[in-house]
Design an enzyme around this catalytic site. Sequence first.
Site, short mmCIF file in Angstrom:
data_model
loop_
_atom_site.label_atom_id
_atom_site.label_comp_id
_atom_site.label_asym_id
_atom_site.label_seq_id
_atom_site.Cartn_x
_atom_site.Cartn_y
_atom_site.Cartn_z
N ARG A 160 -5.20 7.12 12.70
CA ARG A 160 -4.73 7.09 11.32
C ARG A 160 -5.90 7.41 10.41
O ARG A 160 -6.97 6.80 10.53
CB ARG A 160 -4.18 5.70 10.98
CG ARG A 160 -3.43 5.66 9.66
CD ARG A 160 -3.11 4.26 9.20
NE ARG A 160 -4.25 3.63 8.56
CZ ARG A 160 -4.16 2.51 7.80
NH1 ARG A 160 -3.00 1.91 7.66
NH2 ARG A 160 -5.24 2.00 7.25
N TYR A 173 -6.53 2.39 -1.07
CA TYR A 173 -6.04 1.68 0.11
C TYR A 173 -6.57 2.28 1.41
O TYR A 173 -6.64 3.49 1.57
CB TYR A 173 -4.51 1.69 0.17
CG TYR A 173 -4.02 1.22 1.52
CD1 TYR A 173 -4.05 -0.13 1.83
CD2 TYR A 173 -3.64 2.12 2.50
CE1 TYR A 173 -3.67 -0.57 3.08
CE2 TYR A 173 -3.27 1.69 3.76
CZ TYR A 173 -3.29 0.34 4.04
OH TYR A 173 -2.94 -0.08 5.29
N ASP A 178 -0.92 6.56 6.10
CA ASP A 178 -0.16 5.43 5.54
C ASP A 178 -0.08 5.57 4.03
O ASP A 178 -1.10 5.55 3.34
CB ASP A 178 -0.85 4.12 5.93
CG ASP A 178 -0.04 2.88 5.56
OD1 ASP A 178 1.01 3.03 4.91
OD2 ASP A 178 -0.46 1.78 5.93
N HIS A 230 1.54 3.32 2.24
CA HIS A 230 1.50 1.91 1.84
C HIS A 230 2.39 1.61 0.64
O HIS A 230 2.01 0.89 -0.28
CB HIS A 230 0.06 1.47 1.56
CG HIS A 230 -0.23 0.12 2.11
ND1 HIS A 230 -0.50 -0.98 1.34
CD2 HIS A 230 -0.28 -0.33 3.39
CE1 HIS A 230 -0.70 -2.03 2.10
NE2 HIS A 230 -0.57 -1.66 3.36
N GLU A 249 3.59 7.00 7.25
CA GLU A 249 4.03 5.60 7.28
C GLU A 249 4.25 5.06 5.87
O GLU A 249 3.49 5.37 4.95
CB GLU A 249 2.96 4.78 7.99
CG GLU A 249 3.18 3.28 8.01
CD GLU A 249 1.99 2.54 8.58
OE1 GLU A 249 1.90 1.32 8.38
OE2 GLU A 249 1.13 3.19 9.22
N GLU A 307 6.76 -2.63 9.01
CA GLU A 307 5.84 -3.71 9.35
C GLU A 307 6.11 -4.97 8.53
O GLU A 307 5.75 -6.07 8.96
CB GLU A 307 4.39 -3.27 9.17
CG GLU A 307 3.95 -3.03 7.75
CD GLU A 307 2.51 -2.54 7.66
OE1 GLU A 307 1.68 -3.21 7.03
OE2 GLU A 307 2.22 -1.48 8.25
N ARG A 328 8.57 0.02 12.82
CA ARG A 328 7.28 -0.64 12.97
C ARG A 328 7.35 -2.16 12.92
O ARG A 328 6.35 -2.84 12.68
CB ARG A 328 6.32 -0.12 11.89
CG ARG A 328 5.89 1.30 12.19
CD ARG A 328 4.84 1.85 11.27
NE ARG A 328 3.87 0.93 10.73
CZ ARG A 328 2.84 0.44 11.41
NH1 ARG A 328 2.67 0.74 12.69
NH2 ARG A 328 1.99 -0.38 10.83
N GLU A 363 -0.09 0.42 17.10
CA GLU A 363 -1.29 0.32 16.27
C GLU A 363 -2.28 -0.64 16.92
O GLU A 363 -1.89 -1.67 17.48
CB GLU A 363 -0.92 -0.18 14.87
CG GLU A 363 -2.10 -0.28 13.92
CD GLU A 363 -1.69 -0.73 12.53
OE1 GLU A 363 -2.47 -0.53 11.59
OE2 GLU A 363 -0.59 -1.31 12.38
N TRP A 414 0.74 -2.76 -3.76
CA TRP A 414 -0.52 -2.64 -3.05
C TRP A 414 -0.24 -2.09 -1.66
O TRP A 414 -0.89 -1.19 -1.20
CB TRP A 414 -1.22 -4.00 -2.91
CG TRP A 414 -2.50 -3.82 -2.14
CD1 TRP A 414 -3.69 -3.34 -2.62
CD2 TRP A 414 -2.73 -4.08 -0.75
NE1 TRP A 414 -4.64 -3.28 -1.63
CE2 TRP A 414 -4.05 -3.73 -0.46
CE3 TRP A 414 -1.94 -4.58 0.28
CZ2 TRP A 414 -4.62 -3.86 0.80
CZ3 TRP A 414 -2.48 -4.71 1.53
CH2 TRP A 414 -3.81 -4.35 1.80
#
EC number: 4.2.1.8
Length: 402
Positions: free
Chosen positions: A147, A159, A210, A212, A236, A262, A283, A339, A402
Site C-alpha cells: 500500500r 493520512y 487508501d 480513508h 480502499e 474495516e 475488509r 493487511e 479522518w
Amino acid sequence: MKIIGAKVIVTCPGRNFVTLKIMTDQGVYGIGDATMNGREKAVVAYLEDHVVPCLIGMDPRRIEDIWQYLYRGAYWRRGPVTMRAIAAVDVALWDIKAKMANMPLYQLLGGRSRDGIMVYGHANGSDIAETVDAVGHYIDLGYKAIRAQTGVPGIKDAYGVGRGKLFYEPADAALPSVTGWDTRKALNYVPKLFETLRDTYGFGPHLLHDGHHRYTPQEAANLAKMLEPYQLFWLEDATPAENQEAFRLVRQHSVTPLAVGEIFNTIWDAKDLIQNQLIDYIRCTIVSAGGVTHLRRIADLAALYQVRTGSHGATDLSPVTMGTALHFDTWVPNFGIQEYMRHTEETDAVFPHDYHFDKGELFCGEAAGHGVDIDEDMAAKYPYKPACLPVARLEDGTMWNW
C-alpha cells in the site's frame, strides 16, 4: 465443561491492547482480542460489567449459542463496543475448542484452502520520492503487495504518513490532534505517485491505496478513473460507506477494484455492497465484526457474489487477532489478501505467537488453537496510556473524515 473465570488485561507495549482470557474447569483457557483504538475504556467496561458475569458457568463448547446470547440477548445490539466484546469471547472460545480438539484452528474450520497468505505492507513518505523509496524497501523485503501513501504539498499531516518506515502509529495524543485535508490537492497529486511507481518498478508488484473515507462519491469516482492506467490491486475506503448505495456511482465510472469494511460491525453493514457487487474486497475483521463466527457468515455471503476477503490488519489489532485471522485466511475459500503491519518487538514479547513471515506471505502455525498467547507478567510492565486517533479539518476549519 464450564467457564469458571474470565479476566480483561489491558497493556500498552507501544500501543494499547485489550485482551480477554477465559478459563475453564478443565484447565484449558482461551485468548481473545477486544482492542478498540482510542476507546479502550469503553470496551473494557462493557466486558467487565456486562459480559464476563454472564459467561461464568456456561459451556465454552457452545460457541454458536453463546454468540447468539451475547448478540440477540442485548436489546441495544451491534455497534463497535458490543461487537468487539463479542469478538473477544468468540475468539477465546474457538481457541479453547481447537485446543480441546488438539488441532490448529484452521483445521477445525475445515482445513487448508491454500499454503500461504499473501499480505501487503504500508509504504509511505512525506512526498512522492520518499514513498517510491519506501515501496522499493518493501519489495526488497519480499513483499508482493504494497500500500502506497504519500504526503501531499499543502496538506498538514496527510493520512498514512507515519513516524517510521515499518511501524505506523497514528494514535499520538491523549486528546485528538488535528490534521488537514484538501481533496483537490490530493486528486492532483496521488495519481502522479502511482505513475512514478509504475515507471520505477513496472507492473509486477501489486499496489494499493487508501482514500480513508475522504472523498465524496463523485470525487472517489474521479480518483478511481485516474488510477485505472496503473492497475491498482484496490482502492480502499474511497468514500464513506454509511451510504452503501454511494459506491454505485464510483463503480459506474471506473473499473479500479474497490475495497471497504474495516469499520463495519455486522453483515448488515456490507449486505447491499456485496449483493449489488459494488465492491471487490470486503475488509471486515475478526475483532470488529463479532469474531470468527460472524466473519465466516460475511465471507460466505461475499463468496456468492465473487467478492473476496481483504481483512484489515493494522497494528491497532493485537497479535491475537492477527493469528486468528491467519487461520481464517488459511481456510476461507474466497480469500483475497491480508493487511500486515508489523508489531513492535515489545508487542511480540507480550503476545508470543507461532505465525511467521516469509517472501511476501504469512503462515499460521500448527499449535493447537489460534497459536497466540499472552505473557501476563510482561503485559503488566506496559500500563495503559491514553492515545486517540487524530481528527481532520478542511482549510476553512470544517470538520472532515479522518
